[in-house]
Every structure is written in C-alpha cells, then in structure tokens.
Design a protein around this motif. Structure first.
Motif, short mmCIF file in Angstrom:
data_model
loop_
_atom_site.label_atom_id
_atom_site.label_comp_id
_atom_site.label_asym_id
_atom_site.label_seq_id
_atom_site.Cartn_x
_atom_site.Cartn_y
_atom_site.Cartn_z
N GLY A 1 32.92 41.68 36.60
CA GLY A 1 33.51 41.61 35.26
C GLY A 1 33.56 40.17 34.73
O GLY A 1 33.19 39.91 33.59
N GLY B 1 32.28 32.84 51.39
CA GLY B 1 32.65 31.77 50.46
C GLY B 1 33.45 30.65 51.11
O GLY B 1 33.43 29.51 50.63
N SER C 1 30.66 40.45 50.50
CA SER C 1 30.42 41.86 50.83
C SER C 1 29.05 42.30 50.29
O SER C 1 28.78 42.21 49.09
CB SER C 1 31.54 42.71 50.22
OG SER C 1 31.10 44.03 50.03
N ASP D 1 38.00 33.62 42.25
CA ASP D 1 38.77 34.83 41.94
C ASP D 1 38.93 35.62 43.24
O ASP D 1 38.12 36.49 43.56
CB ASP D 1 38.00 35.64 40.88
CG ASP D 1 38.78 36.84 40.39
OD1 ASP D 1 40.01 36.73 40.26
OD2 ASP D 1 38.17 37.89 40.13
N PRO E 1 40.14 37.67 46.83
CA PRO E 1 40.70 38.97 47.21
C PRO E 1 42.22 38.81 47.36
O PRO E 1 42.69 37.76 47.81
CB PRO E 1 40.04 39.27 48.56
CG PRO E 1 39.57 37.95 49.07
CD PRO E 1 39.30 37.09 47.89
N PHE F 1 27.16 35.06 50.72
CA PHE F 1 27.66 34.20 51.80
C PHE F 1 29.17 34.35 51.94
O PHE F 1 29.85 34.78 51.00
CB PHE F 1 27.36 32.72 51.52
CG PHE F 1 25.89 32.41 51.43
CD1 PHE F 1 25.01 32.87 52.40
CD2 PHE F 1 25.40 31.63 50.39
CE1 PHE F 1 23.65 32.57 52.32
CE2 PHE F 1 24.04 31.33 50.31
CZ PHE F 1 23.17 31.81 51.28
N ALA G 1 32.51 37.21 43.35
CA ALA G 1 32.11 37.68 42.02
C ALA G 1 32.11 39.19 41.81
O ALA G 1 32.17 39.66 40.68
CB ALA G 1 30.72 37.15 41.69
N ALA G 2 32.01 39.99 42.89
CA ALA G 2 31.84 41.44 42.71
C ALA G 2 33.15 42.11 42.32
O ALA G 2 34.20 41.67 42.77
CB ALA G 2 31.31 42.05 44.01
N LEU H 1 43.05 33.20 53.87
CA LEU H 1 41.70 33.39 53.33
C LEU H 1 41.61 32.80 51.91
O LEU H 1 40.65 32.10 51.56
CB LEU H 1 41.35 34.89 53.32
CG LEU H 1 40.05 35.30 52.64
CD1 LEU H 1 38.84 34.66 53.31
CD2 LEU H 1 39.88 36.83 52.64
C1 LIG Z 1 39.19 40.14 43.20
S1 LIG Z 1 37.64 40.56 43.79
C2 LIG Z 1 36.59 39.71 42.66
C3 LIG Z 1 36.49 40.34 41.31
C4 LIG Z 1 35.41 39.75 40.45
N1 LIG Z 1 35.57 38.32 40.29
C5 LIG Z 1 35.33 40.42 39.10
O1 LIG Z 1 35.79 39.84 38.11
O2 LIG Z 1 34.78 41.52 39.03
C6 LIG Z 1 37.50 39.60 45.22
C7 LIG Z 1 36.13 39.64 45.86
O3 LIG Z 1 36.13 38.69 46.92
C8 LIG Z 1 35.19 39.12 47.88
N2 LIG Z 1 35.43 38.37 49.11
C9 LIG Z 1 36.31 38.63 50.11
N3 LIG Z 1 36.22 37.70 51.06
C10 LIG Z 1 35.26 36.82 50.67
C11 LIG Z 1 34.68 35.65 51.23
N4 LIG Z 1 35.09 35.18 52.42
N5 LIG Z 1 33.70 35.03 50.56
C12 LIG Z 1 33.27 35.49 49.37
N6 LIG Z 1 33.77 36.59 48.79
C13 LIG Z 1 34.76 37.25 49.42
C14 LIG Z 1 35.43 40.61 47.96
O4 LIG Z 1 34.31 41.28 48.47
C15 LIG Z 1 35.75 40.96 46.50
O5 LIG Z 1 34.60 41.48 45.88
#
Ligand SMILES: C[S@@+](CC[C@H](N)C(=O)[O-])C[C@H]1O[C@@H](n2cnc3c(N)ncnc32)[C@H](O)[C@@H]1O
Length: 398
Positions: free
Chosen positions: A200, A252, A220, A269, A271, A250, A196-197, A301
C-alpha cells in the motif's frame, strides 16, 4: 449508508451491537477439547485493556469501541490508470482528504503562534533528543486519496480494471498514506521501502511520479509475491522491468551490512501487533499462545529494522518509522532506543523532525493522539475510523 449522529449515542449503540465479536460454532466448540480457553482475539483485548487503559487513560473507551468496529477505508487514486476514477468517486460523495486541507490556515497559525509556542510544547519531549523546528511540508500534489465524509460509513466498491487491465484505485486505511506524505519525497530521490508488503505504501510513493530510484524489500517471500501481484495490477509492465525499481526479499535488519549511507529517504514500516487485526481475526493472530515468543521479540526486531534503515540513509537524508499499533513499547520506546544506539554504536547523530504541521493539516480527517512526547499517532474514532498509525520522522545529521 450515512451515519450522522453524536459520538455518545454512537458509542451506546456500538456497546449494544458489540461489533466484531468473533462468531463461534457451538456444536464444534462442544467437542473441541483442545480448543484454547481464550481465543487470541480475547487475549488481545485483555492485553490492550490493561496496557492502553493506562497509556491512553480516558481516551481508551472510545478508541476501544472504534477498534472493535469496521474500519474506514480510503481509495488511493492510481495515476497509472486511464480511467477518470477521481470524478467518479467525487460523484459518489467522496473527497480527496489530501487536497482538502487547512494548509493556509495552518501557515497563518504558525506565524501567529510563532515557533516559540511550539518549542515550549516540545520541551516536554525526551531531553537528550534534538528536534527540528517547524517547517511547511511539501505535499506531493500527485497523491490523491478519497474518503467518504466524517460519520459516513459507506463502503467503496471494488476497483475496476481500465482498458490496459490496470485498477483505478487501491483501498487502504487512509491513515496509512500519512507516513508516505511525511516522508516528503522529492524529485529524483533514491528511496528504500524496507518492509514493503503487501505494498500500500509502495503504491502511494509511486503515485508521486518523482522518484529517481525505488528499492522495495520484504523478508517474506510469499508476501513479496503478493506485493508483486499488487504492483502488476496497478503499474504498467515496462515500469516494473525498468532500472528505476528493484524488488528484494532480504532480512531488513541486515540492510546496514548490504548498503550503507545510500538513500535520500527510507520508510521503515515495521511488523507490529497490528492492533485492529488482532482484535477481529483468530487465524494467524500474533496473540495466539504459539506466537507469544514472536510477539515479545517484536520491539527488538523493530529496533533492529529502524537501526538498519538509519544506516541505509545517507547523512542529510530522512527516515520515517511507522507502525499500526497504539503500543508505546513498539512506538516511542523503539525510536528513543534507536536514536541512542545509532549515536553510541555508529556515531550517527539524528534529529527528530516535528510532524505537527502534518497533523494540523489533516485534523479535519483524522483524530490524533494528544501530547505524544515523540512522533504522532492517528487514533481510531467512531466518526473517523482510521488507524491506529504511529509515525516518527528522523533526519540523519551525520
Ligand atoms: C506492517 S507490514 C508492512 C506493510 C506495508 N508497508 C504496506 O504498506 O503495505 C510489515 C512487513 O514487514 C515484513 N518483515 C518482517 N520482518 C522483516 C524483516 N526482518 N525484514 C524485512 N521485512 C520484514 C513482513 O513480512 C511484513 O510484510
């Protein structure tokens, strides 16, 4: 600054300008013996030229030019704010691209062409993947995202806080709103935002004001903190401490082990190579040599995250997979493998939900890649420099 000119002229100008060529300090460069021969932004461009030249064919030169130029933003209106930012933005010449659509025309065209016409197009899609027929989308009237007109590259001013300290709008790639619209959340839904981070899409989902429960996750810790700061700037305090929202950090990929068959809607959504970012910023770039392994592991991943999202959804629920890359390996191939593995390993049968109605509705605002065999993708264009955003929607049948 308004910029109304034909695309050919625009392309010639852009080629001359070479937008976003990373600036380098000549003095420092001379002494930096350890400096990589090719900076990550150059490696990214070389990689994209090779991969997308084949994948996108004649479309690639114009997509490439747009990717190397400044992206266009949209202003997501914050319904929790007290200020009337909507009329303020409209006075500046913006329009809400979500309400300003061709919905009526679209519905007429569907009935005129008939489902038959659409399904013959779909028959070119991967043969063992079942597709849902067309159905009108229910777009939440509460989500508003304002954009300057096509060809107008005016920048938005930073949002101001209202009397409670909440900001009036959130600036994001307007195409990032589409996965949230495609997710089609309904009154009382239990929703999981798995990656989610910085938030947006979480904010966009919250604007619907119809969710029963929202679980927001990002592995993260630092990015989850950033997400919390965003939510604090846009939503009232009681809302954040209430029972309807849970924020976790967690991994994901393990979600299937934590909570199975639970959610009505899951947003995955993932990485990705974040194509636009990789072309303009050398710092923290996934194409830097030190991150080669991480980059190569991305499709695995992404697959694990999508499978976990599928497991977290209950039968009858829906999953939206999205990325901000043009890469077929990170988009369609991941979805294909997930559909196959969900069935093989978990006996979960999935159906691809056709998103043509969505692309049809928003074709005035975005450029979509033609004839994708699975999912839909916004491709950058100099006159509408949004994306790339890939999305594919799956319905869990069993
Ligand atoms: C494309 S960004 C998400 C953008 C977010 N959805 C937004 O709209 O602002 C991908 C996110 O996946 C997270 N991420 C990476 N590996 C992950 C995992 N194993 N589990 C959960 N989140 C993960 C990253 O920290 C990153 O913040």
């Amino acid at each position: 600054m308004a910029l109304f000119m034909d695309t050919g002229l625009l392309l010639r100008k852009v080629n001359n300008l070479r937008c976003f060529t990373p600036r380098r300090n000549r003095v420092k460069e001379k002494w930096a013996a350890t400096r990589a021969k090719y900076p990550p932004t150059t490696l990214a461009l070389q990689h994209f030229d090779a991969a997308y030249g084949i994948q996108l064919g004649h479309l690639w030169p114009s997509v490439r030019a747009a990717l190397l130029c400044e992206r266009k933003y949209g202003a997501l209106v914050n319904n929790f704010s007290d200020d009337d930012v909507l009329s303020d933005l409209q006075d500046q010449g913006c329009r809400d691209f979500i309400s300003d659509t061709d919905l009526e025309v679209h519905l007429e065209q569907i009935s005129a062409v008939g489902v038959e016409g659409e399904s013959s197009d779909l028959s070119t899609k991967t043969s063992d993947i079942s597709h849902q027929q067309l159905s009108p989308l229910q777009i939440s009237r509460n989500i508003k995202c304002l954009v300057f007109p096509r060809g107008d590259i005016t920048r938005f001013k930073p949002a101001k806080p209202d009397k409670f300290g909440l900001l009036g709008y959130y600036l994001m790639d307007a195409a990032s709103v589409l996965p949230c619209l495609a997710l089609d959340v309904q009154e009382g839904h239990n929703v999981l935002d798995l990656c989610a981070a910085p938030g947006g899409k979480t904010l966009t989902l919250l604007q619907t004001q119809c969710l029963g429960f929202l679980c927001v996750n990002d592995s993260s810790i630092s990015r989850t903190l950033r997400l919390k700061r965003v939510l604090h700037s846009y939503t009232p305090k009681p809302f954040l401490s209430g029972d309807n929202l849970r924020i976790t950090s967690f991994d994901g990929t393990k979600w299937g082990e934590i909570e199975r068959d639970t959610f009505d809607r899951v947003l995955v959504d993932v990485p990705c190579t974040t194509d636009r970012h990789s072309l303009v910023e050398d710092d923290n770039n996934i194409f830097s040599r030190s991150r080669t392994g991480e980059r190569r592991r991305l499709p695995q991943l992404q697959l694990e995250l999508l499978l976990a999202g599928i497991e977290a959804t209950h039968p009858g629920g829906e999953i939206l997979y999205s990325t901000c890359t043009l890469s077929q390996t990170q988009n369609q191939s991941v979805v294909e493998q997930a559909i196959h593995l969900a069935q093989e390993n978990h006996s979960i049968h999935l159906q691809v939900v056709d998103l043509k109605p969505l692309t049809h509705m928003f074709r005035k605002t975005f450029h979509f890649a033609p004839n994708l065999h699975l999912g839909e993708m916004v491709i950058p264009h100099l006159a509408a420099n949004f994306g790339p955003i890939y999305m594919c929607k799956l319905k869990r049948l069993t």
